[in-house]
Design an enzyme around this catalytic site. Structure first.
Site, PDB file in Angstrom:
ATOM      1  N   ASP A 271       0.807  -1.142   0.040  1.00 33.16           N
ATOM      2  CA  ASP A 271       0.066  -0.003  -0.043  1.00 33.16           C
ATOM      3  C   ASP A 271       1.007   1.068   0.279  1.00 33.16           C
ATOM      4  OD1 ASP A 271      -2.358   1.677   0.582  1.00 33.16           O
ATOM      5  OD2 ASP A 271      -1.674   1.656   2.608  1.00 33.16           O
ATOM      6  N   LEU A 272       0.300   2.404  -0.294  1.00 29.41           N
ATOM      7  CA  LEU A 272       1.156   3.678  -0.220  1.00 29.41           C
ATOM      8  C   LEU A 272       0.716   4.489   0.830  1.00 29.41           C
ATOM      9  CD1 LEU A 272       1.246   5.073  -4.081  1.00 29.41           C
ATOM     10  CD2 LEU A 272       2.885   3.981  -2.633  1.00 29.41           C
ATOM     11  N   ASP A 273      -0.374   5.187   0.917  1.00 22.64           N
ATOM     12  CA  ASP A 273      -0.707   6.145   2.168  1.00 22.64           C
ATOM     13  C   ASP A 273      -0.690   5.498   3.491  1.00 22.64           C
ATOM     14  OD1 ASP A 273      -1.422   8.842   0.887  1.00 22.64           O
ATOM     15  OD2 ASP A 273      -2.246   7.487  -0.402  1.00 22.64           O
TER      16      ASP A 273
ATOM     17  N   THR B 256      -3.067   0.418  -4.161  1.00 20.71           N
ATOM     18  CA  THR B 256      -3.269   1.547  -3.340  1.00 20.71           C
ATOM     19  C   THR B 256      -4.730   1.927  -4.138  1.00 20.71           C
ATOM     20  OG1 THR B 256      -2.791   3.884  -3.189  1.00 20.71           O
ATOM     21  CG2 THR B 256      -2.155   2.680  -5.222  1.00 20.71           C
ATOM     22  N   GLY B 257      -5.079   3.101  -3.022  1.00 22.40           N
ATOM     23  CA  GLY B 257      -6.386   3.565  -3.622  1.00 22.40           C
ATOM     24  C   GLY B 257      -6.087   4.948  -4.637  1.00 22.40           C
TER      25      GLY B 257
ATOM     26  N   LYS C 181      -9.323  -4.469  -3.381  1.00 21.57           N
ATOM     27  CA  LYS C 181      -7.832  -4.873  -3.484  1.00 21.57           C
ATOM     28  C   LYS C 181      -7.763  -6.270  -3.323  1.00 21.57           C
ATOM     29  CE  LYS C 181      -5.696  -0.545  -1.504  1.00 21.57           C
ATOM     30  NZ  LYS C 181      -4.661  -0.214  -0.595  1.00 21.57           N
TER      31      LYS C 181
ATOM     32  N   ASP D 251      -2.143  -0.769   6.032  1.00 24.07           N
ATOM     33  CA  ASP D 251      -2.366   0.040   7.376  1.00 24.07           C
ATOM     34  C   ASP D 251      -4.088   0.313   7.523  1.00 24.07           C
ATOM     35  OD1 ASP D 251      -2.365   2.100   5.341  1.00 24.07           O
ATOM     36  OD2 ASP D 251      -2.457   3.359   7.003  1.00 24.07           O
TER      37      ASP D 251
ATOM     38  N   ASN E 219      -9.312  -0.208   3.681  1.00 27.61           N
ATOM     39  CA  ASN E 219      -9.340  -0.396   2.332  1.00 27.61           C
ATOM     40  C   ASN E 219      -8.095  -1.592   2.145  1.00 27.61           C
ATOM     41  OD1 ASN E 219      -7.038   1.282   2.443  1.00 27.61           O
ATOM     42  ND2 ASN E 219      -7.149   1.877   0.349  1.00 27.61           N
TER      43      ASN E 219
END
Length: 286
Positions: free
Chosen positions: A7-9, A41-42, A213, A236, A239
């Site tokens: 994931d990113l954020d 990621t979103g 995801k 984290d 999502n």
């Protein structure tokens, strides 16, 4: 070979919304050992490219818009699950009536109504009026993440997206008003064509029922001939739940929400402590 989806954020990105250099270096090392690493990621595909391309300096698969689009390492679109045009049009109309800031994620751009910033400033005014100790600059920094996305474009009439026949991958709502978020979440609770998820506080996302995801990760693993038992996910937030439910190994960030930590195999350090690098180097011994 393993497939690692990151994931990113709140995960690879620090609290400053910048990629962890240590995390990127660990990704390069992992790929050098012949494993597949994907971003999941979103964020929009082009936003991901803008964030990591220069520093990563290698192409990797990207699952974007919470699974609505899956691209391979060459940028080829392998799979997309946009909202139906009817569902997207209904959502745009509904959100316009709710007087909230929202964004429309399409394959080539993120569209945001011109008056969106004014709506957020008005919400901040109301918050400060009720809570004089709140700091305007601190509140506004939360919103700046939205305006700093690569590919975001203002639009006069959001229905122009529908009229142009553009695929809509998702709609993202950002508001300081928790009652508005709850009202929108409840509105879609029993909807048969879309569902909601969230990647951060103050936000809510509307995506197609078949989009998440976990389904996108399962598709990508199958595409590369990698069993789900050989997939690893690092995330984290809410999502990320769907990919935690299907992956073989599930690593929660130290800053992850409790629901993610309850599903995880291991917990790494926080995003500000370069938890992705720690997981790849120390916990997984890759």
């Amino acid at each position: 070979m393993k497939l690692i989806a990151i994931d990113l954020d709140g995960t690879l990105l620090t609290s400053k919304s910048k990629p962890s250099k240590e995390g990127l270096d660990a990704i390069k090392a992992t790929i050098s050992k012949r494993h597949k690493v994907a971003i999941c990621t979103g964020r929009a595909y082009f936003d991901v490219k803008g964030l990591i391309d220069a520093d990563l300096n290698m192409n990797i698969p990207i699952i974007s818009s919470n699974g609505a689009a899956v691209n391979d390492e060459n940028g080829q679109l392998l799979r997309q699950t946009p909202l139906t045009q009817e569902a997207a049009a209904a959502a745009i109309q509904y959100l316009s009536e709710q007087d909230v800031y929202f964004e429309i994620f399409c394959p080539e751009a993120i569209y945001s109504p011109f008056d969106g910033e004014d709506k957020l400033q008005a919400e901040i005014d109301m918050l400060i009026s009720a809570n004089p100790d709140m700091d305007r600059d601190t509140l506004w920094k939360s919103a700046l993440i939205q305006f700093q996305q690569f590919g975001i474009k203002p639009i006069n009439d959001p229905m122009e997206v529908i009229q142009a026949g553009m695929p809509v991958y998702k709609l993202l709502i950002f508001t300081y008003d928790e009652h508005k978020l709850e009202r929108i979440r409840e509105h879609y609770h029993h909807n048969t064509s879309v569902h909601t998820t969230a990647a951060a506080q103050l936000t809510l996302e509307i995506i197609a029922k078949e989009t998440d995801k976990g389904k996108a990760l399962s598709y990508l693993a199958d595409h590369y001939g990698i069993p789900l038992s050989d997939t690893i996910v690092i995330g984290d937030n809410y999502n990320d739940v769907s990919m935690f439910r299907v992956a073989g190994t599930k690593i929660a960030m130290g800053n992850a929400v409790d629901e993610i930590k309850q599903l995880c195999t291991q917990v790494t350090l926080t995003n500000n402590e370069h938890g992705v690098a720690h997981a790849l180097i120390h916990l997984l011994e890759l």
